[in-house]
Write a protein that holds these residues in place. Structure first.
Motif, PDB file in Angstrom:
ATOM      1  N   VAL A   3       0.846  -1.185   0.000  1.00 35.21           N
ATOM      2  CA  VAL A   3       0.000   0.000   0.000  1.00 35.21           C
ATOM      3  C   VAL A   3       0.891   1.248   0.000  1.00 35.21           C
ATOM      4  CG1 VAL A   3      -1.711   1.302   1.309  1.00 35.21           C
ATOM      5  CG2 VAL A   3      -1.890  -1.193   1.158  1.00 35.21           C
ATOM      6  N   THR A   4       0.572   2.194  -0.853  1.00 35.60           N
ATOM      7  CA  THR A   4       1.400   3.392  -1.012  1.00 35.60           C
ATOM      8  C   THR A   4       0.675   4.636  -0.488  1.00 35.60           C
ATOM      9  OG1 THR A   4       0.508   3.932  -3.201  1.00 35.60           O
ATOM     10  CG2 THR A   4       2.372   2.384  -3.106  1.00 35.60           C
ATOM     11  N   ARG A   5       1.404   5.747  -0.430  1.00 31.86           N
ATOM     12  CA  ARG A   5       0.780   7.003  -0.039  1.00 31.86           C
ATOM     13  C   ARG A   5      -0.386   7.351  -0.965  1.00 31.86           C
ATOM     14  NH1 ARG A   5       6.244   8.353   0.177  1.00 31.86           N
ATOM     15  NH2 ARG A   5       7.095   8.810   2.260  1.00 31.86           N
ATOM     16  N   ILE A   6      -0.222   7.046  -2.251  1.00 34.63           N
ATOM     17  CA  ILE A   6      -1.295   7.330  -3.212  1.00 34.63           C
ATOM     18  C   ILE A   6      -2.542   6.534  -2.857  1.00 34.63           C
ATOM     19  CG2 ILE A   6      -2.005   7.118  -5.625  1.00 34.63           C
ATOM     20  CD1 ILE A   6       0.920   7.652  -6.408  1.00 34.63           C
ATOM     21  N   ASP A   7      -2.374   5.246  -2.572  1.00 34.16           N
ATOM     22  CA  ASP A   7      -3.517   4.414  -2.176  1.00 34.16           C
ATOM     23  C   ASP A   7      -4.204   4.996  -0.945  1.00 34.16           C
ATOM     24  OD1 ASP A   7      -2.846   2.543  -4.188  1.00 34.16           O
ATOM     25  OD2 ASP A   7      -1.476   1.498  -2.827  1.00 34.16           O
ATOM     26  N   ARG A   8      -3.404   5.341   0.054  1.00 35.80           N
ATOM     27  CA  ARG A   8      -3.988   5.854   1.300  1.00 35.80           C
ATOM     28  C   ARG A   8      -4.710   7.181   1.074  1.00 35.80           C
ATOM     29  NH1 ARG A   8       0.901   3.594   3.405  1.00 35.80           N
ATOM     30  NH2 ARG A   8       1.990   5.594   3.239  1.00 35.80           N
ATOM     31  N   THR A  13      -9.909  10.342   0.560  1.00 35.25           N
ATOM     32  CA  THR A  13     -10.857  11.210  -0.142  1.00 35.25           C
ATOM     33  C   THR A  13     -12.137  10.454  -0.489  1.00 35.25           C
ATOM     34  OG1 THR A  13      -9.780  10.754  -2.283  1.00 35.25           O
ATOM     35  CG2 THR A  13      -9.043  12.702  -1.056  1.00 35.25           C
ATOM     36  N   ARG A  14     -12.018   9.168  -0.762  1.00 31.57           N
ATOM     37  CA  ARG A  14     -13.210   8.360  -1.015  1.00 31.57           C
ATOM     38  C   ARG A  14     -14.082   8.293   0.228  1.00 31.57           C
ATOM     39  NH1 ARG A  14     -10.783   3.940  -2.064  1.00 31.57           N
ATOM     40  NH2 ARG A  14     -10.318   4.508  -4.222  1.00 31.57           N
ATOM     41  N   ALA A  15     -13.457   8.117   1.387  1.00 33.29           N
ATOM     42  CA  ALA A  15     -14.210   8.062   2.646  1.00 33.29           C
ATOM     43  C   ALA A  15     -14.888   9.395   2.940  1.00 33.29           C
ATOM     44  CB  ALA A  15     -13.275   7.689   3.794  1.00 33.29           C
ATOM     45  N   GLU A  16     -14.297  10.483   2.455  1.00 31.07           N
ATOM     46  CA  GLU A  16     -14.876  11.814   2.645  1.00 31.07           C
ATOM     47  C   GLU A  16     -15.854  12.196   1.536  1.00 31.07           C
ATOM     48  OE1 GLU A  16     -11.421  14.291   2.968  1.00 31.07           O
ATOM     49  OE2 GLU A  16     -10.892  13.554   4.967  1.00 31.07           O
ATOM     50  N   ASN A  17     -16.082  11.247   0.611  1.00 29.36           N
ATOM     51  CA  ASN A  17     -17.021  11.434  -0.506  1.00 29.36           C
ATOM     52  C   ASN A  17     -16.688  12.677  -1.324  1.00 29.36           C
ATOM     53  OD1 ASN A  17     -19.218  10.756  -2.165  1.00 29.36           O
ATOM     54  ND2 ASN A  17     -20.591  12.105  -1.025  1.00 29.36           N
ATOM     55  N   ARG A  18     -15.430  12.759  -1.722  1.00 29.49           N
ATOM     56  CA  ARG A  18     -14.997  13.874  -2.563  1.00 29.49           C
ATOM     57  C   ARG A  18     -13.857  13.432  -3.456  1.00 29.49           C
ATOM     58  NH1 ARG A  18     -10.167  16.187  -0.940  1.00 29.49           N
ATOM     59  NH2 ARG A  18      -9.390  15.596   1.121  1.00 29.49           N
ATOM     60  N   PRO A  19     -13.657  14.114  -4.558  1.00 31.31           N
ATOM     61  CA  PRO A  19     -12.501  13.809  -5.381  1.00 31.31           C
ATOM     62  C   PRO A  19     -11.226  14.369  -4.760  1.00 31.31           C
ATOM     63  CG  PRO A  19     -13.648  15.677  -6.298  1.00 31.31           C
ATOM     64  CD  PRO A  19     -14.479  15.193  -5.133  1.00 31.31           C
ATOM     65  N   ALA A  20     -10.112  13.736  -5.034  1.00 33.87           N
ATOM     66  CA  ALA A  20      -8.822  14.294  -4.632  1.00 33.87           C
ATOM     67  C   ALA A  20      -8.497  15.486  -5.529  1.00 33.87           C
ATOM     68  CB  ALA A  20      -7.732  13.234  -4.753  1.00 33.87           C
ATOM     69  N   ALA A  45      -2.688  24.316   1.351  1.00 38.48           N
ATOM     70  CA  ALA A  45      -3.603  25.058   0.480  1.00 38.48           C
ATOM     71  C   ALA A  45      -4.724  24.178  -0.060  1.00 38.48           C
ATOM     72  CB  ALA A  45      -2.822  25.682  -0.673  1.00 38.48           C
ATOM     73  N   GLY A  46      -4.561  22.852   0.024  1.00 34.07           N
ATOM     74  CA  GLY A  46      -5.636  21.974  -0.422  1.00 34.07           C
ATOM     75  C   GLY A  46      -5.240  20.887  -1.391  1.00 34.07           C
ATOM     76  N   ALA A  47      -3.950  20.753  -1.706  1.00 32.21           N
ATOM     77  CA  ALA A  47      -3.520  19.707  -2.624  1.00 32.21           C
ATOM     78  C   ALA A  47      -3.480  18.357  -1.905  1.00 32.21           C
ATOM     79  CB  ALA A  47      -2.147  20.033  -3.196  1.00 32.21           C
ATOM     80  N   ASP A  48      -4.198  17.385  -2.436  1.00 34.80           N
ATOM     81  CA  ASP A  48      -4.176  16.030  -1.881  1.00 34.80           C
ATOM     82  C   ASP A  48      -3.036  15.207  -2.458  1.00 34.80           C
ATOM     83  OD1 ASP A  48      -6.695  15.993  -0.266  1.00 34.80           O
ATOM     84  OD2 ASP A  48      -7.580  16.476  -2.203  1.00 34.80           O
ATOM     85  N   VAL A  49      -2.733  15.433  -3.715  1.00 35.01           N
ATOM     86  CA  VAL A  49      -1.646  14.758  -4.425  1.00 35.01           C
ATOM     87  C   VAL A  49      -0.902  15.824  -5.209  1.00 35.01           C
ATOM     88  CG1 VAL A  49      -1.039  12.988  -6.138  1.00 35.01           C
ATOM     89  CG2 VAL A  49      -3.016  12.636  -4.634  1.00 35.01           C
ATOM     90  N   LYS A  92      11.168  16.087   4.349  1.00 32.83           N
ATOM     91  CA  LYS A  92      11.574  16.421   5.716  1.00 32.83           C
ATOM     92  C   LYS A  92      10.471  17.149   6.473  1.00 32.83           C
ATOM     93  CE  LYS A  92      16.512  16.576   4.612  1.00 32.83           C
ATOM     94  NZ  LYS A  92      17.726  17.429   4.486  1.00 32.83           N
ATOM     95  N   ILE A  93       9.513  17.734   5.733  1.00 33.97           N
ATOM     96  CA  ILE A  93       8.419  18.470   6.392  1.00 33.97           C
ATOM     97  C   ILE A  93       7.068  17.809   6.160  1.00 33.97           C
ATOM     98  CG2 ILE A  93       9.645  20.674   6.298  1.00 33.97           C
ATOM     99  CD1 ILE A  93       7.833  21.417   3.893  1.00 33.97           C
ATOM    100  N   ASP A  94       6.988  16.866   5.230  1.00 34.61           N
ATOM    101  CA  ASP A  94       5.709  16.230   4.907  1.00 34.61           C
ATOM    102  C   ASP A  94       5.978  14.806   4.429  1.00 34.61           C
ATOM    103  OD1 ASP A  94       3.388  15.260   3.495  1.00 34.61           O
ATOM    104  OD2 ASP A  94       2.655  17.318   3.359  1.00 34.61           O
ATOM    105  N   ASP A  95       5.565  13.836   5.233  1.00 39.88           N
ATOM    106  CA  ASP A  95       5.776  12.438   4.877  1.00 39.88           C
ATOM    107  C   ASP A  95       4.479  11.745   4.479  1.00 39.88           C
ATOM    108  OD1 ASP A  95       7.586  10.283   4.507  1.00 39.88           O
ATOM    109  OD2 ASP A  95       6.810   9.348   6.336  1.00 39.88           O
ATOM    110  N   GLU A  96       3.427  12.530   4.256  1.00 40.23           N
ATOM    111  CA  GLU A  96       2.127  11.935   3.950  1.00 40.23           C
ATOM    112  C   GLU A  96       1.603  12.255   2.560  1.00 40.23           C
ATOM    113  OE1 GLU A  96      -0.672  12.978   6.947  1.00 40.23           O
ATOM    114  OE2 GLU A  96       0.380  11.894   8.549  1.00 40.23           O
ATOM    115  N   THR A  97       1.862  13.457   2.060  1.00 33.01           N
ATOM    116  CA  THR A  97       1.304  13.855   0.769  1.00 33.01           C
ATOM    117  C   THR A  97       2.014  13.127  -0.369  1.00 33.01           C
ATOM    118  OG1 THR A  97       0.823  16.049   1.662  1.00 33.01           O
ATOM    119  CG2 THR A  97       0.786  15.801  -0.738  1.00 33.01           C
TER     120      THR A  97
END
Length: 275
Positions: A3-8, A13-20, A45-49, A92-97
C-alpha cells in the motif's frame, strides 16, 4: 505492491465522498528557492496529491503555459538531480502527501534508469507519469519502477478504445490519468458530460481511481468534473499563476502566495463536487 501514499490518499478522499485535488507544478519554476516554497505550501492550500514536473526541453504534450514553465526552470539551472533533491527536502516536512514525478523519458534515460529509480524510492517519490513511453515499452521503465515500489500511472484519452484500454491498464497502478481532450495541456474542455461518460467507462475496466486533467481552470470546472472523477488535476492554471506573479521574469514575494491562493479556490470547488 505494498500500500502506497497514493492508495492511502485516495482511500481518504473516497471516505470523505470527494474527489482528490491533484496539483501540478514545475520543479524549479521560476527558481529553485521559490519552487521549494510553492511545493511546501501546496498541502495546506488543499492539494491532496502533487504532480511535480521534471523540466525537459522538448515537452511534446504540453501547451504554452507549461512549456514556458519548463523553460523558466531550465534557465534557472534546474536538473533532474535537483528535482529529486526538491522532493527530499519536501519529505523532511511532509511524509504523507503523495508526490508523482511527471515528464518525459529522456532525462530519466540520461540519468540512468536504475540510479533514478533507486534515488526516487529512497527519497519518497510515490509514482511516475512518463507521457512518451507507451505500454509496449514497459520493460524500459514501467516494470522496473513497479519492482522498485513506485506506482506507474498511465494516461488514457478520448481516443483510447476498450481494446487499447485493456493494454494501457495492464501494468498501471496508483491511479489512471484521463486526459479530457485530444490535444495539449491548457486547452478548453468542450464537453464536460462526455468526460463523465469516459470516466465511468474507464471505471468499468479497473478498480483504480480515475483522475481527470487537461483543461480544468476554474472552481466550477473542478466541481463539475469532480462529480464523476476520483481526482481533479490542475496544472496550466497554476503555472500561469506563477508567470503572472513575476516581475521582469523574476519571482516576487507574491509568487508562492499566488499559487497557493489559486489551489485553495480550485480545491474548494473540487470539495463541493458531491455536496
Amino acid at each position: 505492491m505494498a500500500v502506497t501514499r497514493i492508495d492511502r490518499r485516495f482511500e481518504k478522499t473516497r471516505a470523505e465522498n470527494r474527489p482528490a485535488f491533484v496539483s501540478f507544478v514545475m520543479a524549479g519554476d521560476p527558481d529553485e528557492t521559490t519552487a521549494d516554497a510553492i511545493l511546501a505550501g501546496l498541502p495546506a492550500a488543499g492539494a491532496d496529491v502533487i504532480e511535480l514536473g521534471m523540466p525537459f526541453s522538448d515537452p511534446m504534450a504540453d501547451g504554452v503555459a507549461i512549456q514556458l514553465a519548463g523553460q523558466r526552470a531550465l534557465k534557472s539551472g534546474m536538473t533532474l538531480a535537483k528535482t529529486l533533491a526538491m522532493v527530499e527536502r519536501f519529505r523532511k516536512i511532509d511524509d504523507e502527501t503523495p508526490i508523482v514525478l511527471m515528464g518525459y523519458y529522456n532525462p530519466i534515460y540520461i540519468f540512468g534508469v536504475d540510479a533514478f529509480l533507486a534515488e526516487a524510492a529512497r527519497i519518497g517519490v510515490d509514482g511516475l507519469i512518463v507521457v512518451d513511453l507507451p505500454a509496449e515499452e514497459d520493460d524500459e521503465l514501467c516494470l522496473p519502477a513497479l519492482k522498485a515500489g513506485l506506482n506507474f500511472i498511465r494516461l488514457t484519452t478520448p481516443t483510447t478504445d476498450d481494446a487499447r484500454l485493456e493494454t494501457v491498464l495492464g501494468n498501471s497502478s496508483g491511479f489512471v490519468y484521463y486526459v479530457s481532450m485530444t490535444g495539449i495541456t491548457g486547452a478548453e474542455i468542450k464537453n464536460r458530460a462526455a468526460v463523465g461518460e469516459a470516466v465511468n467507462r474507464i471505471k468499468s475496466h479497473t478498480s483504480l481511481p480515475v483522475a481527470v486533467g487537461f483543461g480544468i481552470k476554474t472552481a466550477e470546472d473542478a466541481q463539475l468534473i469532480g462529480r464523476d472523477a476520483d481526482g481533479v488535476v490542475v496544472g496550466s492554471a497554476l503555472v500561469t499563476a506563477v508567470e503572472q506573479s513575476l516581475d521582469a521574469g523574476r519571482s516576487t514575494p507574491k509568487t508562492a502566495e499566488a499559487v497557493h491562493n489559486l489551489v485553495r479556490t480550485l480545491s474548494q470547488g473540487a470539495r463541493a463536487a458531491r455536496s
